[in-house]
Design an enzyme around this catalytic site. Structure first.
Site, PDB file in Angstrom:
ATOM      1  N   ASP A 148      14.021  15.429  46.982  1.00  0.00           N
ATOM      2  CA  ASP A 148      12.657  15.190  47.460  1.00  0.00           C
ATOM      3  C   ASP A 148      11.673  15.591  46.355  1.00  0.00           C
ATOM      4  OD1 ASP A 148      10.421  14.768  48.971  1.00  0.00           O
ATOM      5  OD2 ASP A 148      10.706  16.472  50.309  1.00  0.00           O
TER       6      ASP A 148
ATOM      7  N   GLU B  92      12.079  10.193  48.391  1.00  0.00           N
ATOM      8  CA  GLU B  92      13.241  10.908  48.920  1.00  0.00           C
ATOM      9  C   GLU B  92      14.487  10.031  48.831  1.00  0.00           C
ATOM     10  OE1 GLU B  92      12.721  13.186  52.756  1.00  0.00           O
ATOM     11  OE2 GLU B  92      10.974  11.877  52.855  1.00  0.00           O
TER      12      GLU B  92
END
Length: 401
Positions: free
Chosen positions: A13, A116
């Site tokens: 992320d 992500e």
């Protein structure tokens, strides 16, 4: 994919993605202000009062600014707030560059959102040390090559890897394996569990469920009565139960590359050689890790005017030997470099093949030499994996280290 191994899933992320990508781009364009180090946000049309905060710096966060609130409200909390308009073309490019790095390690990549991704890296799961080394390797490459940071969550379960990546930020690697959930997960507020929305939290609190541990130990039938099927799902997630797999569009790994933007321009050949040796050591180790050899080697030079030029060569026989690749890279550099200051250097190993070599004869001197060099490379790889990459250093790099 390797069978009979415990799964190893990464969730990666980007830290404050839109802000980080904008900050990195502005620094490359010559700005002397890093938006990540001031009170700054990425937001829409501020004059219309309809613009909202899409991403925020840590300093802005400390002022109480949250993602999704209006820019008008954010200004009230921080009078010196810097607001920058979003650039979605830039974000797509940064996201794509990051995923190219993922592709150097595994073809099993699921793009969960623009910032992500889930990676199935089970083939690297030979030990906890190897798994951690891989995570820091990926994280370090993103920081060095692209200029922004990520959080990496590691687990044997896809859900838990995502939860782990949300732990302390920025620029961190966290584990959350099934045997760690009681210690690392259950004490957290129930609202931090994936898929538990803000409207659900008060309803859970009314049932005396305040932590993820409370939810995990609650009567699942009672949860189903109050929340239907989502009640069962929440209970499973709280207990680390998730059988979902990384969804991917498998693509063949075509090459391995590594580059570095230099903190100061290089102006002489010997300094360039040192950087190239480090890049080759990194790429050749990864090549051997995936049991591949390369037929093609190329280098890239970026000058002080941000102009890139490259040169490549196709070998008569494939190789995975560090020394042979270094020799070729130096030759390419000598032929390519025009003598101007160097801002970036890159090495790429392409046209990959399996490292299944023919059985050698004791009378074949060349093959014996190759096997000796391969044995040395393997020993160095094993030592670095066990004790860290600085355990074996080439003498030419020792002074710089």
């Amino acid at each position: 994919m390797v069978k009979n191994k415990e799964k190893l899933i990464f969730h990666i992320d980007v830290n404050s993605a839109f802000l980080s990508w904008t900050a990195t781009d502005k620094l490359l364009q010559g700005s002397d202000i890093d938006l990540r180090n001031i009170a700054a946000v990425i937001g829409g049309d501020e004059e219309s009062r309809r613009g909202v905060v899409l991403a925020k710096s840590m300093i802005a966060k400390k002022s109480g600014i949250i993602t999704g609130e209006s820019l008008f409200s954010a200004r009230k909390k921080c009078s010196n707030l810097v607001v920058v308009s979003p650039d979605f073309r830039l974000y797509q490019r940064c996201s794509s560059d990051m995923r190219k790095i993922f592709g150097d390690y595994t073809p099993y990549v699921e793009n969960f959102s623009i910032d992500e991704s889930f990676l199935d890296v089970t083939s690297y799961n030979t030990s906890k040390e190897a798994a951690l080394k891989l995570a820091y390797d990926i994280s370090g490459r993103i920081k060095k090559e692209l200029g922004f940071t990520v959080n990496i969550g590691m687990s044997d379960v896809k859900l838990l890897s995502k939860m782990a990546s949300d732990f302390e930020k920025p620029d961190k690697v966290h584990t959350l394996y099934k045997n760690e959930i009681k210690k690392k997960l259950w004490h957290l507020p129930v609202g931090e569990l994936f898929m538990v929305g803000r409207r659900t939290v008060p309803r859970l609190n009314n049932l005396n469920v305040f932590t993820i541990g409370d939810l995990a130990q609650y009567d699942v039938k009672f949860l189903e009565y109050h929340f239907k099927s989502s009640g069962h799902m929440m209970w499973e997630y709280a207990n680390g139960i998730d059988n979902s797999r990384v969804r991917f569009h498998k693509r063949e790994l075509k090459g391995i590359n590594n580059s570095i933007t230099l903190s100061e321009d290089i102006k002489n050949k010997n300094e360039a050689y040192k950087v190239l040796i480090e890049l080759v050591e990194h790429t050749s180790t990864r090549l051997r890790n995936i049991k591949k050899c390369c037929y093609s080697i190329s280098i890239t030079i970026r000058n002080q005017e941000f102009i890139d030029y490259s040169k490549s060569i196709t070998l008569k026989s494939a190789t995975d030997l560090t020394q042979e690749i270094v020799k070729t890279v130096k030759k390419l550099f000598d032929e390519l470099w025009k003598g101007e200051p160097i801002r970036l250097l890159g090495v790429s190993l392409n046209n990959l093949c399996e490292s299944n070599f023919k059985q050698i004869s004791i009378f074949d001197v060349d093959n014996l030499y190759v096997e000796k060099k391969r044995a040395i490379d393997k020993t160095i790889d094993d030592l670095r994996l066990k004790y860290g990459k600085t355990i074996v250093i080439k003498s030419v790099l020792l002074k710089d280290k």
